[in-house]
Design a protein around this motif. Structure first.
Motif, PDB file in Angstrom:
ATOM      1  N   GLY A  20       0.597  -1.053   0.080  1.00 21.20           N
ATOM      2  CA  GLY A  20      -0.311   0.071  -0.094  1.00 21.20           C
ATOM      3  C   GLY A  20       0.391   1.737   0.064  1.00 21.20           C
ATOM      4  N   ARG A  52      -7.378  -3.164  -6.247  1.00 20.01           N
ATOM      5  CA  ARG A  52      -7.263  -2.775  -4.744  1.00 20.01           C
ATOM      6  C   ARG A  52      -7.082  -2.190  -4.430  1.00 20.01           C
ATOM      7  N   TYR A  53      -5.685  -1.704  -4.074  1.00 24.46           N
ATOM      8  CA  TYR A  53      -4.903  -1.131  -2.960  1.00 24.46           C
ATOM      9  C   TYR A  53      -6.053   0.246  -3.345  1.00 24.46           C
ATOM     10  N   THR A  56      -8.990   1.158  -2.176  1.00 20.21           N
ATOM     11  CA  THR A  56      -8.830   1.022  -0.931  1.00 20.21           C
ATOM     12  C   THR A  56      -8.446   3.103  -0.613  1.00 20.21           C
ATOM     13  N   HIS A  59     -11.228   4.895  -0.967  1.00 21.48           N
ATOM     14  CA  HIS A  59     -12.300   4.908   0.153  1.00 21.48           C
ATOM     15  C   HIS A  59     -11.923   5.589   1.845  1.00 21.48           C
TER      16      HIS A  59
END
Length: 257
Positions: A20, A52-53, A56, A59
């Motif tokens: 991340g 996906r990272y 995320t 978000h």
């Protein structure tokens, strides 16, 4: 710099956190907006993992997404502010930098070595806009800056040799030293005389002079510099005028570290 003994066991690492942070680090001044494919390429992740990272981080508020491109939000600054607000070095250095900068009427900064880059952790402009790199959080090559060269001079010889073996100096300005033998000589000069002087190697018009900062154990933990515009001050005058002020603040800050 880390040694092999500093590397934790793989079972103690959280791979998701590491990846991340790599996604965040993929963005820089030249690449402020990236697609999923570009993030995947820059981080070594698959496109599915990069997606996906990015989702995320979006978000959580660290990214924004527009027209299939992602960019960082100001929330990322919280990560750097956490260091600047909690670390002793910036807090101790900042008031002394004010005194130093305004005593000579020039910009001053403190930097630390992070791998092969110099990271500015504290800076004062004293009303002189010398360079955009003289602000907390900026990263520049260590080999062509006074703070960086002073910190390289403080490394154990085996670590310095390893640095010189892997670094590939580029011709940033017409004054930039790119020959490794000459670079090694300049680093050795900084070590022997106790200060580094760099003339327009990172930016045209930017001259910098730096001294090392040591903690109570005598270990070099940072470097402090004064930066001037070349049109305002020749090199010999810089040594005569700025070095005594640098050394005075060096002694005071060393006593606090």
């Amino acid at each position: 710099m880390n040694t092999e003994n500093d590397v934790p066991a793989k079972r103690d690492m959280i791979a998701g956190l590491e990846k991340g942070l790599q996604v965040i680090e993929a963005f820089d001044q030249e690449r402020g907006r990236l697609s999923i494919a570009e993030v995947a390429e820059r981080t070594g992740l698959t496109r599915a993992a990069a997606r996906r990272y990015l989702i995320t981080l979006t978000h959580l508020g660290y990214m924004r997404h527009e027209n299939k491109l992602f960019s960082l939000t100001p929330m990322v600054l919280r990560l750097g502010q956490s260091y600047l607000h909690s670390a002793r070095l910036p807090r101790l250095a900042q008031p002394l930098l004010y005194r130093l900068a305004y005593s000579v009427g020039e910009a001053a900064s403190v930097g630390v070595l992070d791998h092969d880059q110099l990271v500015c952790v504290a800076a004062v402009s004293a009303g002189q806009l010398v360079s955009a790199t003289l602000q907390p959080g900026t990263r520049v090559p260590a080999w062509c800056t006074a703070n960086g060269r002073m910190l390289l001079a403080s490394l154990p010889l085996d670590q310095l040799d390893a640095f010189l073996a892997r670094v590939v100096p580029e011709q940033i300005t017409e004054h930039t030293i790119v020959g490794k033998e000459r670079l090694a000589l300049e680093i050795a000069r900084a070590r022997s005389q106790g200060y580094a002087l760099v003339d327009q190697e990172l930016e045209l018009g930017l001259r910098t002079m730096a001294v090392p900062l040591k903690n109570f154990r005598g270990e070099v933990v940072a470097a402090m510099n004064i930066s001037v515009h070349a049109a305002r001050m020749p090199l010999d005058q810089m040594v005569e005028r700025c070095l005594p002020a640098l050394i005075k603040m060096q002694v005071e800050l060393n006593a606090l570290l």
